[in-house]
Design an enzyme around this catalytic site. Structure first.
Site, PDB file in Angstrom:
ATOM      1  N   SER A   1      27.484  43.015  28.084  1.00  0.00           N
ATOM      2  CA  SER A   1      27.793  44.441  28.179  1.00  0.00           C
ATOM      3  C   SER A   1      28.028  45.087  26.815  1.00  0.00           C
ATOM      4  O   SER A   1      28.703  44.522  25.947  1.00  0.00           O
ATOM      5  CB  SER A   1      29.024  44.659  29.060  1.00  0.00           C
ATOM      6  OG  SER A   1      29.352  46.041  29.094  1.00  0.00           O
TER       7      SER A   1
ATOM      8  N   LYS B   1      31.942  45.838  42.533  1.00  0.00           N
ATOM      9  CA  LYS B   1      32.180  47.258  42.794  1.00  0.00           C
ATOM     10  C   LYS B   1      32.710  47.505  44.207  1.00  0.00           C
ATOM     11  O   LYS B   1      33.508  48.413  44.417  1.00  0.00           O
ATOM     12  CB  LYS B   1      30.906  48.059  42.542  1.00  0.00           C
ATOM     13  CG  LYS B   1      30.495  48.078  41.069  1.00  0.00           C
ATOM     14  CD  LYS B   1      29.239  48.890  40.841  1.00  0.00           C
ATOM     15  CE  LYS B   1      28.827  48.847  39.379  1.00  0.00           C
ATOM     16  NZ  LYS B   1      27.613  49.644  39.106  1.00  0.00           N
TER      17      LYS B   1
ATOM     18  N   ASP C   1      28.708  56.186  38.064  1.00  0.00           N
ATOM     19  CA  ASP C   1      27.306  55.786  37.946  1.00  0.00           C
ATOM     20  C   ASP C   1      26.371  56.911  38.355  1.00  0.00           C
ATOM     21  O   ASP C   1      25.269  57.049  37.812  1.00  0.00           O
ATOM     22  CB  ASP C   1      27.023  54.562  38.826  1.00  0.00           C
ATOM     23  CG  ASP C   1      27.565  53.275  38.249  1.00  0.00           C
ATOM     24  OD1 ASP C   1      27.735  53.196  37.015  1.00  0.00           O
ATOM     25  OD2 ASP C   1      27.828  52.337  39.024  1.00  0.00           O
TER      26      ASP C   1
ATOM     27  N   GLY D   1      26.159  47.793  45.038  1.00  0.00           N
ATOM     28  CA  GLY D   1      26.944  48.938  44.598  1.00  0.00           C
ATOM     29  C   GLY D   1      26.153  49.911  43.749  1.00  0.00           C
ATOM     30  O   GLY D   1      26.282  51.139  43.899  1.00  0.00           O
TER      31      GLY D   1
ATOM     32  N   LEU E   1      18.135  50.036  35.794  1.00  0.00           N
ATOM     33  CA  LEU E   1      19.551  50.167  35.461  1.00  0.00           C
ATOM     34  C   LEU E   1      20.026  49.067  34.531  1.00  0.00           C
ATOM     35  O   LEU E   1      21.079  49.190  33.898  1.00  0.00           O
ATOM     36  CB  LEU E   1      20.395  50.187  36.744  1.00  0.00           C
ATOM     37  CG  LEU E   1      20.087  51.305  37.746  1.00  0.00           C
ATOM     38  CD1 LEU E   1      21.154  51.339  38.839  1.00  0.00           C
ATOM     39  CD2 LEU E   1      19.973  52.661  37.061  1.00  0.00           C
TER      40      LEU E   1
ATOM     41  N   TYR F   1      19.693  47.067  30.988  1.00  0.00           N
ATOM     42  CA  TYR F   1      19.242  47.460  29.652  1.00  0.00           C
ATOM     43  C   TYR F   1      19.146  46.233  28.759  1.00  0.00           C
ATOM     44  O   TYR F   1      19.769  45.199  29.022  1.00  0.00           O
ATOM     45  CB  TYR F   1      20.173  48.496  29.013  1.00  0.00           C
ATOM     46  CG  TYR F   1      21.631  48.095  28.948  1.00  0.00           C
ATOM     47  CD1 TYR F   1      22.116  47.317  27.908  1.00  0.00           C
ATOM     48  CD2 TYR F   1      22.534  48.499  29.938  1.00  0.00           C
ATOM     49  CE1 TYR F   1      23.456  46.947  27.845  1.00  0.00           C
ATOM     50  CE2 TYR F   1      23.859  48.136  29.890  1.00  0.00           C
ATOM     51  CZ  TYR F   1      24.319  47.360  28.833  1.00  0.00           C
ATOM     52  OH  TYR F   1      25.646  46.991  28.788  1.00  0.00           O
TER      53      TYR F   1
ATOM     54  N   GLY G   1      18.427  51.033  31.241  1.00  0.00           N
ATOM     55  CA  GLY G   1      19.678  51.633  31.671  1.00  0.00           C
ATOM     56  C   GLY G   1      20.619  52.089  30.575  1.00  0.00           C
ATOM     57  O   GLY G   1      21.773  52.429  30.874  1.00  0.00           O
TER      58      GLY G   1
END
Length: 265
Positions: free
Chosen positions: A19, A69, A103, A128, A207, A209, A230
């Protein structure tokens, strides 16, 4: 510098090592002059609610990513964003743990930058992130198709689309394809869907990346399809999250976008 007064925010999920949220949010905190820090925390599902409450009780908050989520949505007492059952942002308010799904804002912003004018969307996945795509589809008033490995989940997704007033679309006629699965995070992942399966696709939003774009983005771009990964979704949802944590401030979107671009090279 982290001090004893620094407020802690965290990304909860599994995996989280990939992330770029920490790089993006910490850049935003610095330019805003906030004594706050953002970290990625890998955790199992049964620890998510406890970590969310601990962070919120300490004055912070954070985000939740795959596959937690739905668990996060069950932990909060109020959920903004029009996506039942999927929470990606949380904080404390008046002693309560509250949340939102930012989102949707990220997806709509990314589609705007991609100049999507399609009227039929194919959503790959039913988790999610897919629920957020469905809410974005409702905001656009388009037809929706879905690709899922589970017939039951596919049926449930189409039923949810119908509840939003969205008519079904055939996969082969969809002009926008959105990957809402985690496929593409690992280098040996198969493509979630191929250009040969989506002959009407004019736009693609993945979504996921990655440096240089994801394999899905590359596969479609090679065939002349306008495609984006994303990263813009990441910036948009992250900016909306920051403005939930600090409602008196405006998120520095260009700084956040630059931090993500620098991290991806």
């Amino acid at each position: 510098m982290i001090t004893g007064r620094s407020v802690l925010f965290a990304l909860l999920g599994d995996p989280v090592a990939h992330s770029l949220s920490p790089a993006m949010q910490n850049a935003a905190f610095r330019v805003l002059g906030l004594d706050a820090v953002y970290a990625a925390v890998r955790c199992p599902a049964d620890r998510v609610a406890t970590l969310m409450r601990t962070l919120a009780d300490a004055g912070g908050g954070g985000n939740v990513t795959v596959p937690h989520k739905a668990v996060a949505a069950e932990a909060v007492t109020g959920l903004e964003g029009g996506v039942p059952g999927a929470c990606n942002t949380f904080w404390g308010a008046d002693g309560r743990l509250v949340g939102a799904n930012t989102d949707v804002a990220g997806i709509l912003g990314a589609l705007e930058r991609l100049e999507v004018a399609g009227t039929s969307w194919l959503v790959v996945g039913t988790g999610g992130s897919a629920r957020a795509v469905l809410a974005a589809a409702a905001a656009r008033g388009v037809r929706v198709g879905v690709r899922s490995r589970s017939a039951g989940r596919r049926a449930a997704f189409l039923a949810a689309a119908a509840e939003h007033g969205l008519p079904p679309a055939d996969e082969a006629e969809c002009d926008l394809v959105v990957n809402a699965t985690p496929l593409g995070l690992a280098p040996d992942d198969p493509l979630p869907i191929t250009p040969f399966e989506t002959p009407s696709a004019r736009w693609v939003l993945d979504l996921v990346y990655g440096r240089g774009g994801t394999p899905m983005v590359q596969a479609y771009a090679e065939r002349g399809v306008a495609a984006a990964d994303g990263r813009e979704v990441l910036v948009g949802q992250g900016a909306a999250a920051l403005e939930r944590w600090f409602p008196e401030l405006e998120a520095p979107r260009e700084v956040m976008r630059a931090a993500v671009a620098h991290a991806l090279g």
